[in-house]
Scaffold this motif. Structure first.
Motif, PDB file in Angstrom:
ATOM      1  N   LEU A  54       5.771  -0.197  -1.612  1.00 22.94           N
ATOM      2  CA  LEU A  54       6.853  -1.146  -1.886  1.00 22.94           C
ATOM      3  C   LEU A  54       8.021  -0.476  -2.586  1.00 22.94           C
ATOM      4  CD1 LEU A  54       4.904  -4.332  -3.067  1.00 22.94           C
ATOM      5  CD2 LEU A  54       6.355  -4.154  -1.037  1.00 22.94           C
ATOM      6  N   ALA A  55       7.709   0.554  -3.384  1.00 21.51           N
ATOM      7  CA  ALA A  55       8.746   1.278  -4.118  1.00 21.51           C
ATOM      8  C   ALA A  55       9.405   2.362  -3.269  1.00 21.51           C
ATOM      9  CB  ALA A  55       8.161   1.887  -5.387  1.00 21.51           C
ATOM     10  N   GLY A  56       8.992   2.494  -2.009  1.00 18.80           N
ATOM     11  CA  GLY A  56       9.638   3.432  -1.100  1.00 18.80           C
ATOM     12  C   GLY A  56       9.033   4.809  -1.028  1.00 18.80           C
ATOM     13  N   ALA A  57       7.845   5.010  -1.611  1.00 20.36           N
ATOM     14  CA  ALA A  57       7.208   6.326  -1.592  1.00 20.36           C
ATOM     15  C   ALA A  57       6.566   6.611  -0.235  1.00 20.36           C
ATOM     16  CB  ALA A  57       6.155   6.414  -2.688  1.00 20.36           C
ATOM     17  N   HIS A  58       6.368   7.886   0.044  1.00 14.81           N
ATOM     18  CA  HIS A  58       5.522   8.328   1.150  1.00 14.81           C
ATOM     19  C   HIS A  58       4.108   8.420   0.577  1.00 14.81           C
ATOM     20  CE1 HIS A  58       4.461  10.670   4.830  1.00 14.81           C
ATOM     21  NE2 HIS A  58       3.543  11.158   4.008  1.00 14.81           N
ATOM     22  N   VAL A  59       3.227   7.538   1.002  1.00 15.65           N
ATOM     23  CA  VAL A  59       1.925   7.385   0.355  1.00 15.65           C
ATOM     24  C   VAL A  59       0.829   8.064   1.164  1.00 15.65           C
ATOM     25  CG1 VAL A  59       0.248   5.769  -0.592  1.00 15.65           C
ATOM     26  CG2 VAL A  59       2.687   5.188  -0.618  1.00 15.65           C
ATOM     27  N   ILE A  60       0.074   8.923   0.477  1.00  9.56           N
ATOM     28  CA  ILE A  60      -1.099   9.572   1.072  1.00  9.56           C
ATOM     29  C   ILE A  60      -2.328   8.957   0.409  1.00  9.56           C
ATOM     30  CG2 ILE A  60      -2.276  11.767   1.493  1.00  9.56           C
ATOM     31  CD1 ILE A  60       0.507  13.088   0.805  1.00  9.56           C
ATOM     32  N   ALA A  61      -3.174   8.311   1.200  1.00 14.73           N
ATOM     33  CA  ALA A  61      -4.374   7.643   0.694  1.00 14.73           C
ATOM     34  C   ALA A  61      -5.595   8.474   1.038  1.00 14.73           C
ATOM     35  CB  ALA A  61      -4.491   6.250   1.304  1.00 14.73           C
ATOM     36  N   SER A  62      -6.304   8.927   0.006  1.00 17.36           N
ATOM     37  CA  SER A  62      -7.504   9.746   0.201  1.00 17.36           C
ATOM     38  C   SER A  62      -8.762   8.913  -0.048  1.00 17.36           C
ATOM     39  CB  SER A  62      -7.483  10.947  -0.744  1.00 17.36           C
ATOM     40  OG  SER A  62      -8.724  11.646  -0.711  1.00 17.36           O
ATOM     41  N   VAL A  63      -9.728   9.012   0.875  1.00 15.31           N
ATOM     42  CA  VAL A  63     -10.987   8.273   0.764  1.00 15.31           C
ATOM     43  C   VAL A  63     -12.154   9.232   0.931  1.00 15.31           C
ATOM     44  CG1 VAL A  63      -9.974   6.111   1.588  1.00 15.31           C
ATOM     45  CG2 VAL A  63     -10.950   7.711   3.243  1.00 15.31           C
ATOM     46  N   GLY A  64     -13.360   8.742   0.621  1.00 13.58           N
ATOM     47  CA  GLY A  64     -14.539   9.595   0.688  1.00 13.58           C
ATOM     48  C   GLY A  64     -15.186   9.670   2.056  1.00 13.58           C
ATOM     49  N   ARG A  65     -15.040   8.606   2.865  1.00 15.70           N
ATOM     50  CA  ARG A  65     -15.613   8.551   4.204  1.00 15.70           C
ATOM     51  C   ARG A  65     -14.603   7.919   5.153  1.00 15.70           C
ATOM     52  NH1 ARG A  65     -19.630   5.925   1.204  1.00 15.70           N
ATOM     53  NH2 ARG A  65     -19.271   3.999   2.372  1.00 15.70           N
ATOM     54  N   PRO A  66     -14.622   8.278   6.437  1.00 18.13           N
ATOM     55  CA  PRO A  66     -13.629   7.733   7.373  1.00 18.13           C
ATOM     56  C   PRO A  66     -13.576   6.210   7.380  1.00 18.13           C
ATOM     57  CG  PRO A  66     -14.795   9.556   8.397  1.00 18.13           C
ATOM     58  CD  PRO A  66     -15.493   9.292   7.092  1.00 18.13           C
ATOM     59  N   GLU A  67     -14.745   5.561   7.343  1.00 21.11           N
ATOM     60  CA  GLU A  67     -14.752   4.101   7.410  1.00 21.11           C
ATOM     61  C   GLU A  67     -14.133   3.450   6.183  1.00 21.11           C
ATOM     62  OE1 GLU A  67     -18.977   5.386   6.086  1.00 21.11           O
ATOM     63  OE2 GLU A  67     -17.375   6.088   7.438  1.00 21.11           O
ATOM     64  N   ARG A  68     -14.076   4.189   5.069  1.00 18.39           N
ATOM     65  CA  ARG A  68     -13.476   3.639   3.852  1.00 18.39           C
ATOM     66  C   ARG A  68     -11.948   3.567   3.955  1.00 18.39           C
ATOM     67  NH1 ARG A  68     -16.031   1.062  -0.104  1.00 18.39           N
ATOM     68  NH2 ARG A  68     -15.232   2.271  -1.867  1.00 18.39           N
ATOM     69  N   GLY A  69     -11.396   4.225   4.935  1.00 18.77           N
ATOM     70  CA  GLY A  69      -9.952   4.205   5.107  1.00 18.77           C
ATOM     71  C   GLY A  69      -9.436   3.033   5.915  1.00 18.77           C
ATOM     72  N   ALA A  70     -10.343   2.200   6.415  1.00 20.68           N
ATOM     73  CA  ALA A  70      -9.927   1.071   7.239  1.00 20.68           C
ATOM     74  C   ALA A  70      -8.984   0.149   6.478  1.00 20.68           C
ATOM     75  CB  ALA A  70     -11.156   0.291   7.712  1.00 20.68           C
ATOM     76  N   GLY A  71      -7.873  -0.203   7.110  1.00 19.49           N
ATOM     77  CA  GLY A  71      -6.926  -1.152   6.540  1.00 19.49           C
ATOM     78  C   GLY A  71      -5.880  -0.557   5.625  1.00 19.49           C
ATOM     79  N   LEU A  72      -6.012   0.718   5.241  1.00 22.57           N
ATOM     80  CA  LEU A  72      -5.065   1.290   4.288  1.00 22.57           C
ATOM     81  C   LEU A  72      -3.690   1.534   4.907  1.00 22.57           C
ATOM     82  CD1 LEU A  72      -7.401   3.747   2.348  1.00 22.57           C
ATOM     83  CD2 LEU A  72      -6.359   1.647   1.483  1.00 22.57           C
ATOM     84  N   ALA A  73      -3.646   1.874   6.184  1.00 22.81           N
ATOM     85  CA  ALA A  73      -2.350   2.038   6.841  1.00 22.81           C
ATOM     86  C   ALA A  73      -1.596   0.718   6.859  1.00 22.81           C
ATOM     87  CB  ALA A  73      -2.541   2.573   8.255  1.00 22.81           C
ATOM     88  N   GLU A  74      -2.331  -0.374   7.081  1.00 23.94           N
ATOM     89  CA  GLU A  74      -1.704  -1.697   7.101  1.00 23.94           C
ATOM     90  C   GLU A  74      -1.168  -2.079   5.722  1.00 23.94           C
ATOM     91  OE1 GLU A  74      -4.287  -1.323  10.602  1.00 23.94           O
ATOM     92  OE2 GLU A  74      -4.541  -0.861   8.472  1.00 23.94           O
ATOM     93  N   LEU A  75      -1.730  -1.505   4.676  1.00 23.26           N
ATOM     94  CA  LEU A  75      -1.261  -1.784   3.316  1.00 23.26           C
ATOM     95  C   LEU A  75      -0.059  -0.932   2.923  1.00 23.26           C
ATOM     96  CD1 LEU A  75      -4.621  -2.160   1.335  1.00 23.26           C
ATOM     97  CD2 LEU A  75      -3.167  -3.963   2.286  1.00 23.26           C
ATOM     98  N   GLY A  76       0.288   0.050   3.771  1.00 25.34           N
ATOM     99  CA  GLY A  76       1.466   0.854   3.488  1.00 25.34           C
ATOM    100  C   GLY A  76       1.245   2.347   3.413  1.00 25.34           C
ATOM    101  N   ALA A  77      -0.006   2.816   3.589  1.00 28.17           N
ATOM    102  CA  ALA A  77      -0.264   4.253   3.531  1.00 28.17           C
ATOM    103  C   ALA A  77       0.356   4.938   4.748  1.00 28.17           C
ATOM    104  CB  ALA A  77      -1.759   4.529   3.475  1.00 28.17           C
ATOM    105  N   ASP A  78       1.126   5.999   4.498  1.00 22.73           N
ATOM    106  CA  ASP A  78       1.704   6.785   5.597  1.00 22.73           C
ATOM    107  C   ASP A  78       0.691   7.750   6.171  1.00 22.73           C
ATOM    108  OD1 ASP A  78       4.749   6.087   5.480  1.00 22.73           O
ATOM    109  OD2 ASP A  78       4.145   6.408   3.398  1.00 22.73           O
ATOM    110  N   GLU A  79      -0.233   8.206   5.336  1.00 24.26           N
ATOM    111  CA  GLU A  79      -1.318   9.086   5.776  1.00 24.26           C
ATOM    112  C   GLU A  79      -2.615   8.600   5.143  1.00 24.26           C
ATOM    113  OE1 GLU A  79      -0.552  13.342   5.249  1.00 24.26           O
ATOM    114  OE2 GLU A  79       1.525  12.808   4.713  1.00 24.26           O
ATOM    115  N   VAL A  80      -3.684   8.568   5.933  1.00 21.55           N
ATOM    116  CA  VAL A  80      -5.017   8.257   5.418  1.00 21.55           C
ATOM    117  C   VAL A  80      -5.898   9.463   5.712  1.00 21.55           C
ATOM    118  CG1 VAL A  80      -6.989   6.689   5.477  1.00 21.55           C
ATOM    119  CG2 VAL A  80      -4.669   5.795   5.830  1.00 21.55           C
ATOM    120  N   VAL A  81      -6.429  10.086   4.659  1.00 23.72           N
ATOM    121  CA  VAL A  81      -7.186  11.321   4.821  1.00 23.72           C
ATOM    122  C   VAL A  81      -8.554  11.181   4.158  1.00 23.72           C
ATOM    123  CG1 VAL A  81      -5.075  12.715   4.882  1.00 23.72           C
ATOM    124  CG2 VAL A  81      -6.239  12.338   2.700  1.00 23.72           C
ATOM    125  N   VAL A  82      -9.481  11.996   4.634  1.00 22.46           N
ATOM    126  CA  VAL A  82     -10.802  12.082   4.004  1.00 22.46           C
ATOM    127  C   VAL A  82     -10.819  13.333   3.144  1.00 22.46           C
ATOM    128  CG1 VAL A  82     -13.285  12.278   4.372  1.00 22.46           C
ATOM    129  CG2 VAL A  82     -11.899  10.863   5.918  1.00 22.46           C
TER     130      VAL A  82
END
Length: 301
Positions: A155-183
């Motif tokens: 919301l503040a305009g950042a390029h957001v990288i979301a790191s998770v522990g397992r691939p399935e844990r990343g579900a939905g994070l792109a929809e919340l605004g993550a530009d990259e979802v990584v394990v």
């Protein structure tokens, strides 16, 4: 009143029992609790709590007696609340500096997921200053704090990288605004402007090394349970900061801001587990087993 009280012989160190009604101070509202949420920190501390204690930080409900000093909302107001204890009960007395009125557009019980996780994320992102166009990493992004941090940074305009522990844990994070979802962090390149770290241990060490000039890492938690060991000279060189973080108090203003974001459809309060408080032990097991995407909410029956 009925309440969840500490019982070290019970599952999850908790059992439903009768407890004395709280007696509000002049600056406190008495709230009938409708739902509460769970946080890792309070659950981890249960083994050290005295028997019979009513724990709990976050709860939502309805004011049944306004504060005697005239501060805070009127009787009948729907509110979300925070306090150092007493949330997991039919009634709680809460300082009027630690609650916010919930608009009718927002489901009351869902807001119990906001106080600790939401305000922690908000205040951590604020420490980075202006983040528009900056690269922000959130580790443990699938948890309660992580999902709020992803949204607030986006919301503040950042390029957001979301790191998770397992691939399935990343579900939905792109929809919340993550530009990259990584394990993990192996594919993340620097420089980063800021890191919201929920994991600790080797993740913290690696994330610190990715910070650019003037960047900072906010150490929110350590869910890995592992020590953070810095190799020689890892902390020498580019000016960057590893900062200890604690949420602090006086949540009213920030809670009001977050609730109103939710009311306008700009903040998605992610509840990954919901049930009645008779099933608290199951919720605790799911939370510690990393089976909950977001927050666990218990309805008071």
């Amino acid at each position: 009143m009925r309440a969840l009280v500490v019982d070290h012989s019970a599952p999850a160190h908790l059992r439903l029992a009768e407890a004395p009604d709280p007696r509000p101070a002049a600056n406190q509202a008495l709230v009938e609790v409708r739902a509460f949420s769970l946080n890792y920190g309070e659950l981890a501390g249960l083994p050290n709590q005295p028997e019979g204690t009513v724990p709990g930080w976050d709860a939502a409900g309805v004011v049944v007696a306004a504060a005697a000093d005239g501060t805070g909302p009127a009787e009948g107001s729907r509110v979300v609340t925070f306090g150092p204890a007493g949330a997991w009960a039919g009634l709680r007395a809460v300082d009027t500096t630690e609650l916010a009125v919930v608009p009718d557009e927002v489901e009351l019980g869902t807001t119990s997921a906001l106080p600790v996780a939401g305000v922690t994320a908000l205040r951590a992102i604020r420490r980075f200053g202006f983040v528009g166009g900056e690269r922000i990493l959130v580790t443990g992004a699938s948890g309660g704090v992580g999902r709020f941090a992803v949204q607030i940074a986006a919301l503040a305009g950042a390029h957001v990288i979301a790191s998770v522990g397992r691939p399935e844990r990343g579900a939905g994070l792109a929809e919340l605004g993550a530009d990259e979802v990584v394990v993990g962090l192996d594919t993340v390149a620097g420089p980063l402007h800021g890191v919201v770290d929920n994991v600790g241990g080797p993740h913290l060490v690696k994330a610190f090394g990715l910070l650019g000039e003037g960047g900072s890492l906010q150490s929110i938690g350590a869910t890995s349970g592992e020590p953070a060991v810095f190799p020689p000279y890892a902390t020498v060189g580019t000016h960057r900061r590893l900062e200890a973080f604690t949420m602090g108090g006086n949540l009213a203003r920030d809670l009001g801001y977050l609730v109103n974001l939710a009311a306008r459809g700009r903040l998605d309060i992610q509840v990954g587990w919901r049930g009645t408080w008779e099933h608290t032990a199951e919720a605790v097991e799911a939370l510690f087993g990393r089976q909950v995407a977001g927050k666990a909410v218990l309805d008071v029956t």
